[in-house]
Write a protein that holds these residues in place. Sequence first.
Motif, PDB file in Angstrom:
ATOM      1  N   TYR A   1      -3.205  -1.239   5.747  1.00  0.00           N
ATOM      2  CA  TYR A   1      -3.737  -1.930   4.566  1.00  0.00           C
ATOM      3  C   TYR A   1      -5.190  -2.374   4.767  1.00  0.00           C
ATOM      4  N   LYS A   2      -5.585  -2.624   6.011  1.00  0.00           N
ATOM      5  CA  LYS A   2      -6.949  -3.079   6.283  1.00  0.00           C
ATOM      6  C   LYS A   2      -7.986  -2.010   5.941  1.00  0.00           C
ATOM      7  N   LYS A   3      -7.551  -0.740   5.927  1.00  0.00           N
ATOM      8  CA  LYS A   3      -8.447   0.357   5.594  1.00  0.00           C
ATOM      9  C   LYS A   3      -8.517   0.604   4.082  1.00  0.00           C
ATOM     10  N   ILE A   4      -7.537   0.094   3.354  1.00  0.00           N
ATOM     11  CA  ILE A   4      -7.387   0.420   1.933  1.00  0.00           C
ATOM     12  C   ILE A   4      -7.807  -0.732   1.023  1.00  0.00           C
ATOM     13  N   LEU A   5      -7.445  -1.940   1.397  1.00  0.00           N
ATOM     14  CA  LEU A   5      -7.674  -3.099   0.540  1.00  0.00           C
ATOM     15  C   LEU A   5      -8.996  -3.781   0.885  1.00  0.00           C
ATOM     16  N   THR A   6      -9.638  -4.357  -0.126  1.00  0.00           N
ATOM     17  CA  THR A   6     -10.849  -5.145   0.113  1.00  0.00           C
ATOM     18  C   THR A   6     -10.460  -6.506   0.669  1.00  0.00           C
ATOM     19  N   ASP A   7     -11.430  -7.223   1.229  1.00  0.00           N
ATOM     20  CA  ASP A   7     -11.160  -8.566   1.759  1.00  0.00           C
ATOM     21  C   ASP A   7     -10.627  -9.492   0.673  1.00  0.00           C
ATOM     22  N   THR A   8     -11.163  -9.362  -0.526  1.00  0.00           N
ATOM     23  CA  THR A   8     -10.699 -10.201  -1.647  1.00  0.00           C
ATOM     24  C   THR A   8      -9.259  -9.877  -2.012  1.00  0.00           C
ATOM     25  N   GLN A   9      -8.926  -8.592  -2.047  1.00  0.00           N
ATOM     26  CA  GLN A   9      -7.553  -8.185  -2.347  1.00  0.00           C
ATOM     27  C   GLN A   9      -6.587  -8.660  -1.266  1.00  0.00           C
ATOM     28  N   ILE A  10      -6.990  -8.577  -0.013  1.00  0.00           N
ATOM     29  CA  ILE A  10      -6.137  -9.021   1.082  1.00  0.00           C
ATOM     30  C   ILE A  10      -5.857 -10.513   0.959  1.00  0.00           C
ATOM     31  N   LYS A  11      -6.882 -11.301   0.691  1.00  0.00           N
ATOM     32  CA  LYS A  11      -6.711 -12.743   0.531  1.00  0.00           C
ATOM     33  C   LYS A  11      -5.771 -13.052  -0.623  1.00  0.00           C
ATOM     34  N   PHE A  12      -5.929 -12.343  -1.738  1.00  0.00           N
ATOM     35  CA  PHE A  12      -5.092 -12.542  -2.921  1.00  0.00           C
ATOM     36  C   PHE A  12      -3.637 -12.179  -2.631  1.00  0.00           C
TER      37      PHE A  12
ATOM     38  N   VAL B   1       0.838  -1.204   0.000  1.00  0.00           N
ATOM     39  CA  VAL B   1       0.000   0.000   0.000  1.00  0.00           C
ATOM     40  C   VAL B   1       0.872   1.253   0.000  1.00  0.00           C
ATOM     41  N   SER B   2       1.964   1.240   0.773  1.00  0.00           N
ATOM     42  CA  SER B   2       2.845   2.399   0.853  1.00  0.00           C
ATOM     43  C   SER B   2       3.541   2.664  -0.476  1.00  0.00           C
ATOM     44  N   ILE B   3       3.941   1.601  -1.165  1.00  0.00           N
ATOM     45  CA  ILE B   3       4.588   1.758  -2.472  1.00  0.00           C
ATOM     46  C   ILE B   3       3.630   2.388  -3.481  1.00  0.00           C
ATOM     47  N   THR B   4       2.381   1.961  -3.476  1.00  0.00           N
ATOM     48  CA  THR B   4       1.421   2.557  -4.410  1.00  0.00           C
ATOM     49  C   THR B   4       1.192   4.034  -4.079  1.00  0.00           C
TER      50      THR B   4
ATOM     51  N   GLY C   1       1.883   7.849  -6.377  1.00  0.00           N
ATOM     52  CA  GLY C   1       0.791   8.717  -6.795  1.00  0.00           C
ATOM     53  C   GLY C   1      -0.597   8.138  -6.681  1.00  0.00           C
ATOM     54  N   VAL C   2      -0.718   6.921  -6.140  1.00  0.00           N
ATOM     55  CA  VAL C   2      -2.043   6.317  -5.995  1.00  0.00           C
ATOM     56  C   VAL C   2      -2.623   6.757  -4.659  1.00  0.00           C
ATOM     57  N   GLU C   3      -3.561   7.668  -4.701  1.00  0.00           N
ATOM     58  CA  GLU C   3      -4.180   8.185  -3.482  1.00  0.00           C
ATOM     59  C   GLU C   3      -5.641   7.741  -3.423  1.00  0.00           C
ATOM     60  N   GLY C   4      -6.228   7.879  -2.268  1.00  0.00           N
ATOM     61  CA  GLY C   4      -7.627   7.531  -2.124  1.00  0.00           C
ATOM     62  C   GLY C   4      -7.839   6.393  -1.146  1.00  0.00           C
ATOM     63  N   LYS C   5      -9.101   6.063  -0.949  1.00  0.00           N
ATOM     64  CA  LYS C   5      -9.453   5.069   0.058  1.00  0.00           C
ATOM     65  C   LYS C   5      -9.317   3.638  -0.454  1.00  0.00           C
ATOM     66  N   ARG C   6      -9.261   3.450  -1.762  1.00  0.00           N
ATOM     67  CA  ARG C   6      -9.184   2.107  -2.316  1.00  0.00           C
ATOM     68  C   ARG C   6      -8.104   2.019  -3.388  1.00  0.00           C
ATOM     69  N   ILE C   7      -7.634   0.791  -3.639  1.00  0.00           N
ATOM     70  CA  ILE C   7      -6.661   0.518  -4.701  1.00  0.00           C
ATOM     71  C   ILE C   7      -7.344  -0.372  -5.722  1.00  0.00           C
TER      72      ILE C   7
ATOM     73  N   ILE D   1       6.103  10.365   4.333  1.00  0.00           N
ATOM     74  CA  ILE D   1       5.235   9.769   5.340  1.00  0.00           C
ATOM     75  C   ILE D   1       3.782  10.027   4.986  1.00  0.00           C
ATOM     76  N   GLY D   2       3.005   8.958   4.918  1.00  0.00           N
ATOM     77  CA  GLY D   2       1.581   9.097   4.678  1.00  0.00           C
ATOM     78  C   GLY D   2       0.812   8.742   5.927  1.00  0.00           C
ATOM     79  N   THR D   3       0.438   7.486   6.050  1.00  0.00           N
ATOM     80  CA  THR D   3      -0.236   6.976   7.249  1.00  0.00           C
ATOM     81  C   THR D   3       0.658   5.900   7.848  1.00  0.00           C
ATOM     82  N   PRO D   4       1.523   6.265   8.777  1.00  0.00           N
ATOM     83  CA  PRO D   4       2.515   5.323   9.282  1.00  0.00           C
ATOM     84  C   PRO D   4       1.982   4.283  10.252  1.00  0.00           C
ATOM     85  N   GLU D   5       0.705   4.395  10.673  1.00  0.00           N
ATOM     86  CA  GLU D   5       0.176   3.444  11.633  1.00  0.00           C
ATOM     87  C   GLU D   5       0.212   2.024  11.062  1.00  0.00           C
TER      88      GLU D   5
END
Length: 202
Positions: free
Chosen positions: A176-187, A49-52, A56-62, A168-172
Amino acid sequence: MPRTGSTLIRRILYDVFPELEQPSQHPPLVLDGSGDLIISCRHPLDVFVSITRINGVEGKRISNGTMDHYLPLLESQYRIYFHDLLNFKGYKLKLKYEKFWNNYDYVFDELERFFNNRSTFAIPVKISKKKRSNIKKICGIKNTKKIQNTLDCFDNVDEKTKIHGNHIGTPEPYNYKKILTDTQIKFLKHRLHNAIQEWKEL
């Protein structure tokens, strides 16, 4: 690996051991195969998520298209990373991002333990309370963001600290749990299985 807190660890090491030569590298490493290697490790999905984000990939989803673009690059870098570690015959200290985020004493304690007990270092290492306090102030998020804000974009780097613009964006941890969908996380957990296993063992 990049986006694992390596810049912070590098800054701490330079402040603890200002008299020592300390090459700082991302894979592929240029090493002589011996000595001491300090490694920062972060949950691979947060690394992704940090690399994206820095690209330049911003927003709540990838999007899945973004995943398809950046995932092979990350997988390739992890393969090089594991190859480098396998061929390095010196002493290694792995520091877990989730433990040193907002807890620099973890880093100081691990450095003392490592250099006093396992490394090729020839003299005892003791990081005083005063030095710890000074380093926390110098390397803290607030001061880091001040440096970051003087730089226009990630391609611009402060030569002394190696901090980039937009570093530095969101260092917490576990962002990734806030950005990726459950399907993306599993993949991603399937594709980055070896890297996640290494992280789990820390």
